[in-house]
Motif scaffolding. Structure first.
Motif, short mmCIF file in Angstrom:
data_model
loop_
_atom_site.label_atom_id
_atom_site.label_comp_id
_atom_site.label_asym_id
_atom_site.label_seq_id
_atom_site.Cartn_x
_atom_site.Cartn_y
_atom_site.Cartn_z
N GLU A 22 -3.83 15.72 7.61
CA GLU A 22 -3.82 15.14 9.04
C GLU A 22 -2.49 14.33 9.38
OE1 GLU A 22 -5.88 15.57 11.24
OE2 GLU A 22 -7.76 16.25 10.45
N GLY A 23 -1.68 14.59 8.08
CA GLY A 23 -0.44 13.89 8.04
C GLY A 23 -0.33 12.47 7.52
N HIS A 24 -1.58 11.83 7.35
CA HIS A 24 -1.49 10.21 6.98
C HIS A 24 -1.71 10.15 5.42
CE1 HIS A 24 -3.48 10.28 11.14
NE2 HIS A 24 -2.20 9.70 11.34
N LEU A 25 -0.80 8.82 5.02
CA LEU A 25 -0.90 8.46 3.69
C LEU A 25 -2.05 7.41 3.36
CD1 LEU A 25 0.70 9.06 1.21
CD2 LEU A 25 2.25 7.06 1.69
N ASN A 26 -2.85 7.67 2.66
CA ASN A 26 -4.19 6.83 2.51
C ASN A 26 -3.80 5.70 1.41
OD1 ASN A 26 -6.50 5.47 2.17
ND2 ASN A 26 -7.56 7.20 1.80
N LEU A 27 -3.52 4.40 1.77
CA LEU A 27 -3.20 3.55 0.86
C LEU A 27 -4.38 2.91 0.02
CD1 LEU A 27 -0.35 1.65 2.75
CD2 LEU A 27 -0.13 3.75 1.23
N GLY A 28 -5.59 3.11 0.59
CA GLY A 28 -6.55 2.59 -0.32
C GLY A 28 -8.11 2.50 0.55
N THR A 29 -8.86 1.58 0.17
CA THR A 29 -10.15 1.61 1.07
C THR A 29 -10.45 0.05 1.48
OG1 THR A 29 -11.12 3.23 -0.22
CG2 THR A 29 -12.47 1.80 0.44
N ILE A 30 -11.04 -0.04 2.48
CA ILE A 30 -11.46 -1.31 2.85
C ILE A 30 -12.95 -1.26 2.85
CG2 ILE A 30 -11.85 -2.68 4.95
CD1 ILE A 30 -8.85 -1.98 6.04
N GLY A 31 -13.68 -2.09 2.10
CA GLY A 31 -14.96 -2.20 1.74
C GLY A 31 -15.77 -3.25 2.63
N ALA A 32 -16.86 -3.25 1.94
CA ALA A 32 -17.76 -4.26 2.56
C ALA A 32 -17.56 -5.71 2.63
CB ALA A 32 -19.37 -3.95 1.87
N ASP A 33 -16.58 -5.84 1.63
CA ASP A 33 -16.11 -7.50 1.64
C ASP A 33 -15.23 -7.76 2.91
OD1 ASP A 33 -14.35 -5.52 0.75
OD2 ASP A 33 -13.34 -6.94 -0.85
N PHE A 34 -14.81 -6.71 3.72
CA PHE A 34 -13.97 -7.07 4.87
C PHE A 34 -15.14 -7.81 5.62
CE2 PHE A 34 -13.21 -5.46 9.10
CZ PHE A 34 -12.11 -6.06 9.16
N VAL A 35 -16.08 -7.76 5.76
CA VAL A 35 -16.93 -8.07 6.71
C VAL A 35 -17.64 -9.45 6.17
CG1 VAL A 35 -19.09 -7.85 8.09
CG2 VAL A 35 -17.61 -5.65 7.30
N GLY A 36 -17.88 -9.51 4.62
CA GLY A 36 -18.44 -10.75 4.22
C GLY A 36 -19.55 -11.15 4.94
N GLY A 37 -19.93 -12.33 5.28
CA GLY A 37 -21.01 -12.66 5.93
C GLY A 37 -21.15 -12.54 7.55
N GLY B 45 -5.49 8.06 -6.12
CA GLY B 45 -4.67 8.25 -4.99
C GLY B 45 -3.78 9.47 -5.07
N ASP B 46 -3.03 9.63 -3.96
CA ASP B 46 -1.94 10.76 -3.83
C ASP B 46 -0.71 10.30 -3.01
OD1 ASP B 46 -0.69 13.14 -3.29
OD2 ASP B 46 -2.72 14.27 -2.97
N SER B 47 0.35 10.48 -3.44
CA SER B 47 1.66 10.15 -3.04
C SER B 47 1.94 10.96 -1.76
CB SER B 47 2.69 10.33 -3.81
OG SER B 47 2.95 11.35 -4.61
N GLU B 48 1.27 12.28 -1.34
CA GLU B 48 1.49 13.23 -0.58
C GLU B 48 0.57 12.73 0.54
OE1 GLU B 48 4.11 15.19 -0.17
OE2 GLU B 48 4.92 14.62 -2.37
N PRO B 49 1.12 12.87 1.94
CA PRO B 49 0.04 12.66 2.96
C PRO B 49 -0.99 13.84 3.14
CG PRO B 49 2.20 12.69 3.88
CD PRO B 49 2.51 13.13 2.49
#
Length: 288
Positions: free
Chosen positions: A115-130, A108-112
């Protein structure tokens, strides 16, 4: 008529080499209730089986608070390395992911970003589940549903879909009339199709028309694109694939062989339409 709740997403652009790609990544806003409803942007990356937080993006105080939620004796493997798992919920719109986020502490990067956005992480395939996932690319919105709305049934072109034991999403296309499984990855957004050199030599005219450096989990890979000389379709829908790319990094060909897939497709073939990933029904739909 079924009521569908849509959550907006934004496109993030990226400069690769000397070119700017406006649709390089999809981001959605997420909220961490345990951190006083801290909100931020998360890449929507179905190529990642598990969702995660990027440790270096958070302040030292936030990191300390997050680490109070570490699950003892729980680890997840990411890029071949073990990482801790958090007992933290992540909320996206009306949906909550509470299956255990990976604490990707050294990324990760503490700087935006540019585009000026701070990326806190990733939402992966487990968000969808079944469940069912719909992505409306022109409308820049997505939805998670329990079932496919009846009115979508006849409007979509359906093909088989399956998920591997490791969470890789596969869909079936046809190459010169023959069925072929492809991985589908929203994190590889700008690519219509990317394969290895062996398939590339058969499927293209072998005249390299594009060379791109691309980031991949902290590394830079070089990919090469040429015009296809095969017919690619999804059901009876022709797939517009202007260039087929290949990459030669170690393990890529073995990865394709392991899952018996021809390559990987990103968002690019579907930018002008809506897609439906019906996991309970094991099918992938493209709205006509």
């Amino acid at each position: 008529m079924t009521t569908v709740f849509w959550e907006p997403f934004i496109w993030e652009g990226e400069t690769l080499g000397d070119r700017y790609f406006p649709h390089a990544a999809m981001y959605v806003e997420g909220v961490l209730p345990a951190l006083d409803d801290l909100s931020g942007w998360y890449q929507f990356d179905l190529g990642a089986p598990r969702s995660m937080l990027y440790g270096r993006t958070f302040t030292p105080e936030q990191q300390a608070r997050i680490e109070t939620h570490l699950l003892p004796d729980r680890q997840a493997i990411l890029n071949g390395q073990p990482y801790p798992v958090l007992d933290l919920a992540l909320r996206v719109g009306p949906w909550t992911l509470d299956k255990g986020l990976i604490w990707f502490s050294d990324f990760g990067d503490s700087e935006p970003n540019q585009e000026g956005h701070l990326n806190l992480g990733t939402i992966g395939a487990d968000f969808v589940g079944g469940a069912v996932l719909a992505i409306d690319y022109p409308g820049q919105r997505l939805s998670r549903l329990e079932e496919v709305p009846p009115e979508w049934e006849a409007q979509a072109q359906w093909v088989p879909l399956r998920v591997t034991e490791h969470g890789l999403i596969l869909l079936q296309i046809h190459l010169d009339g023959r069925p072929l499984w492809m991985a589908f990855d929203t994190g590889s957004s700008i690519f219509h199709l990317i394969t290895d050199d062996a398939h590339w030599e058969v499927w293209t005219d072998r005249e390299v028309e594009d060379t791109l450096p691309i980031p991949a989990w902290g590394k830079i890979l070089t990919v090469y694109g040429a015009r296809p000389r095969v017919s690619l379709t999804l059901g009876d829908r022709p797939l517009d694939v202007p260039l087929v790319y290949y990459r030669t990094d170690p393990g890529w060909s073995a990865f394709l062989r392991r899952y018996d897939v021809g390559g990987l497709m990103g968002n690019a073939p579907f930018w002008d339409t809506q897609i439906i990933l019906d996991f309970p029904g094991k099918r992938f739909g493209v709205m006509r």
